[in-house]
Scaffold this active site. Sequence first.
Site, PDB file in Angstrom:
ATOM      1  N   ARG A 118       0.833  -1.219   0.000  1.00  0.00           N
ATOM      2  CA  ARG A 118       0.000   0.000   0.000  1.00  0.00           C
ATOM      3  C   ARG A 118       0.863   1.263   0.000  1.00  0.00           C
ATOM      4  O   ARG A 118       0.489   2.280  -0.591  1.00  0.00           O
ATOM      5  CB  ARG A 118      -0.964  -0.046   1.174  1.00  0.00           C
ATOM      6  CG  ARG A 118      -2.013  -1.133   0.924  1.00  0.00           C
ATOM      7  CD  ARG A 118      -3.103  -1.168   1.915  1.00  0.00           C
ATOM      8  NE  ARG A 118      -3.734   0.097   2.148  1.00  0.00           N
ATOM      9  CZ  ARG A 118      -4.317   0.393   3.310  1.00  0.00           C
ATOM     10  NH1 ARG A 118      -4.336  -0.490   4.297  1.00  0.00           N
ATOM     11  NH2 ARG A 118      -4.891   1.560   3.479  1.00  0.00           N
TER      12      ARG A 118
ATOM     13  N   ASN B 213      -8.078   8.723   6.550  1.00  0.00           N
ATOM     14  CA  ASN B 213      -7.189   8.208   5.509  1.00  0.00           C
ATOM     15  C   ASN B 213      -5.738   8.285   5.955  1.00  0.00           C
ATOM     16  O   ASN B 213      -5.313   9.269   6.575  1.00  0.00           O
ATOM     17  CB  ASN B 213      -7.371   9.003   4.209  1.00  0.00           C
ATOM     18  CG  ASN B 213      -8.785   8.878   3.673  1.00  0.00           C
ATOM     19  OD1 ASN B 213      -9.508   7.972   4.070  1.00  0.00           O
ATOM     20  ND2 ASN B 213      -9.187   9.793   2.799  1.00  0.00           N
TER      21      ASN B 213
ATOM     22  N   ASP C  74      -3.314   8.152   3.669  1.00  0.00           N
ATOM     23  CA  ASP C  74      -2.550   8.721   2.550  1.00  0.00           C
ATOM     24  C   ASP C  74      -2.264  10.212   2.817  1.00  0.00           C
ATOM     25  O   ASP C  74      -2.890  10.827   3.668  1.00  0.00           O
ATOM     26  CB  ASP C  74      -3.327   8.525   1.230  1.00  0.00           C
ATOM     27  CG  ASP C  74      -4.631   9.325   1.202  1.00  0.00           C
ATOM     28  OD1 ASP C  74      -4.595  10.567   1.355  1.00  0.00           O
ATOM     29  OD2 ASP C  74      -5.712   8.716   1.026  1.00  0.00           O
TER      30      ASP C  74
ATOM     31  N   HIS D 230      -6.360   7.973  11.991  1.00  0.00           N
ATOM     32  CA  HIS D 230      -5.964   6.566  11.846  1.00  0.00           C
ATOM     33  C   HIS D 230      -4.499   6.436  11.433  1.00  0.00           C
ATOM     34  O   HIS D 230      -4.085   5.391  10.940  1.00  0.00           O
ATOM     35  CB  HIS D 230      -6.876   5.833  10.856  1.00  0.00           C
ATOM     36  CG  HIS D 230      -8.268   5.624  11.380  1.00  0.00           C
ATOM     37  ND1 HIS D 230      -9.340   5.281  10.585  1.00  0.00           N
ATOM     38  CD2 HIS D 230      -8.771   5.712  12.644  1.00  0.00           C
ATOM     39  CE1 HIS D 230     -10.444   5.164  11.335  1.00  0.00           C
ATOM     40  NE2 HIS D 230     -10.124   5.435  12.578  1.00  0.00           N
TER      41      HIS D 230
ATOM     42  N   CYS E  30       7.488   2.642  16.598  1.00  0.00           N
ATOM     43  CA  CYS E  30       8.135   1.543  17.308  1.00  0.00           C
ATOM     44  C   CYS E  30       7.194   1.042  18.396  1.00  0.00           C
ATOM     45  O   CYS E  30       6.827   1.811  19.289  1.00  0.00           O
ATOM     46  CB  CYS E  30       9.468   2.002  17.906  1.00  0.00           C
ATOM     47  SG  CYS E  30      10.203   0.732  18.959  1.00  0.00           S
TER      48      CYS E  30
ATOM     49  N   CYS F  36      14.856  -0.034  15.853  1.00  0.00           N
ATOM     50  CA  CYS F  36      14.399   1.334  16.145  1.00  0.00           C
ATOM     51  C   CYS F  36      15.615   2.229  16.338  1.00  0.00           C
ATOM     52  O   CYS F  36      16.541   1.870  17.053  1.00  0.00           O
ATOM     53  CB  CYS F  36      13.532   1.304  17.408  1.00  0.00           C
ATOM     54  SG  CYS F  36      13.048   2.957  17.976  1.00  0.00           S
TER      55      CYS F  36
ATOM     56  N   CYS G 275      15.360   3.274  20.460  1.00  0.00           N
ATOM     57  CA  CYS G 275      15.610   2.303  21.547  1.00  0.00           C
ATOM     58  C   CYS G 275      16.460   1.112  21.108  1.00  0.00           C
ATOM     59  O   CYS G 275      16.893   0.326  21.948  1.00  0.00           O
ATOM     60  CB  CYS G 275      14.283   1.830  22.164  1.00  0.00           C
ATOM     61  SG  CYS G 275      13.322   0.738  21.076  1.00  0.00           S
TER      62      CYS G 275
ATOM     63  N   THR H 115     -17.054   8.551   3.449  1.00  0.00           N
ATOM     64  CA  THR H 115     -16.872   7.491   4.447  1.00  0.00           C
ATOM     65  C   THR H 115     -18.166   6.709   4.625  1.00  0.00           C
ATOM     66  O   THR H 115     -19.255   7.294   4.587  1.00  0.00           O
ATOM     67  CB  THR H 115     -16.339   8.055   5.793  1.00  0.00           C
ATOM     68  OG1 THR H 115     -16.317   7.001   6.770  1.00  0.00           O
ATOM     69  CG2 THR H 115     -17.162   9.221   6.314  1.00  0.00           C
TER      70      THR H 115
ATOM     71  N   GLU I  78     -22.933   7.373  -2.220  1.00  0.00           N
ATOM     72  CA  GLU I  78     -24.275   6.810  -1.980  1.00  0.00           C
ATOM     73  C   GLU I  78     -24.584   7.002  -0.495  1.00  0.00           C
ATOM     74  O   GLU I  78     -23.672   7.302   0.275  1.00  0.00           O
ATOM     75  CB  GLU I  78     -24.271   5.320  -2.335  1.00  0.00           C
ATOM     76  CG  GLU I  78     -23.240   4.580  -1.525  1.00  0.00           C
ATOM     77  CD  GLU I  78     -22.870   3.210  -2.071  1.00  0.00           C
ATOM     78  OE1 GLU I  78     -23.242   2.914  -3.206  1.00  0.00           O
ATOM     79  OE2 GLU I  78     -22.216   2.474  -1.336  1.00  0.00           O
TER      80      GLU I  78
END
Length: 233
Positions: A59, A92, A94, A109, A117, A136, A139, A177, A204
Site C-alpha cells: 500500500r 485516511n 494517505d 488513523h 516503534c 528502532c 531504543c 466514508t 451513496e
Amino acid sequence: MPKYERIVILSGAGLSAESGLSTFRDKDGIWARHKIEDVATPQAFARDPERVLEFYNTRRKGAGGVKPNAAHEALARLESEHPGDVLTVTQNIDPLHEMAGTRRLIHMHGEILKILCNHCGAREPWEDDLSTDLACRICGEKGGMRPDVVWFGEMPYEMEEISRALGACDLFISVGTSGTVYPAAGFVMEARGAGAHTVELNLEPSEGASMFAETIHGPATQVVPKYVETLLG
Ligand code: BJW
C-alpha cells in the site's frame, strides 16, 4: 458574517478513490481481498508480522505518485478562504490532504508514510519497505517497527482535540466514508449534540445517512467542489 464560524470536516477512503486509491468496503475494496483479522489488528502483527508488513509495503508503494483530486483541493481551498475555523479530520492514511494544501489536519488513523516503534513509541517519517529486521533508531529494539496506522482495537489519534472541535462546531461535513467504523462513525451525533448543521457528501447513502440533516450524493470530485463553492459564496 460567514454563515458558519467553526467547521469540522471528516474524510474517508471515498475522498481518495478518484485519485486511484482503493476504498475498504466497496465490492472491489481492500477488505474484499484481505481479512481484517489477518492484516489490521495488533494480534495479526504479533502472530505474523511479515504478512502485515507486506500488506502495508504494497500500500505504501501504491500511495507513491498518487495525486490529490479536485475534492481534496476544494477542501484545502475551504480552509484557506473561509474566514472562520476549519479543522479537517481524516481517517485516511494517505498524504493527499496535505499535498492539496490543507494545514489544520488530524490523521486520526495514522499515516502510511510514518513508522512507529511498538517498544518505545518513537515515530518517524518513512518511505521505504519495512521489515522485521529493522531496529528502532531510538531504543535499538528489533521486530517492533510497524506502520504508524491505527488498527482495530487501538485508540485513534488526537481524540481529545477532535472531541473539543466537534463540541464547538456549527457545521460538520462528512466526505467519502461509509460510517461503519467507530469512533469516527459517532462524530455526526457529537456534532449534532453541539447544535451543528450536519452534511454528508458521499457516493451513496452511508450507513449513518439518516443521522445527517443534509445529504448530497455523487462522486467526491463533483459534489465537494460544488458544495465548497456554495459555502464560500
Ligand atoms: C465515494 C467514492 C467517490 C466511494 N466519491 N464517495 C462494535 C460496535 C461498535 C464499535 C466496535 C464494535 N466492535 C469493535 C468496535 C470498535 C471498532 C469498530 O468500529 N469496529 C466496527 C467495524 C464495528 N473501532 C476500533 O477498534 C477503533 N478504535 C477504537 O474504537 O478505540 C476505542 C475508542 C473508544 C472510544 C473513543 C475512542 C476510542 C480503531 C479503528 C481503526 C480503523 N482502522 C482502519 C485501518 C487503518 C489503516 C489502514 O488504512 O490500513 O481504518 S479500518 C479502515 O476503515 C480504515 C478506514 O480509515 C476506516 C473507515 O473506512 P472508510 O474511510 O469509511 O472507507 P469505506 O471503504 O468503509 O467507505 C468508503 C465510502 O466512500 C463508501 O461509502 C463509498 O460509497 C464511498 N465512495 N467512492 C465519494 N468517488
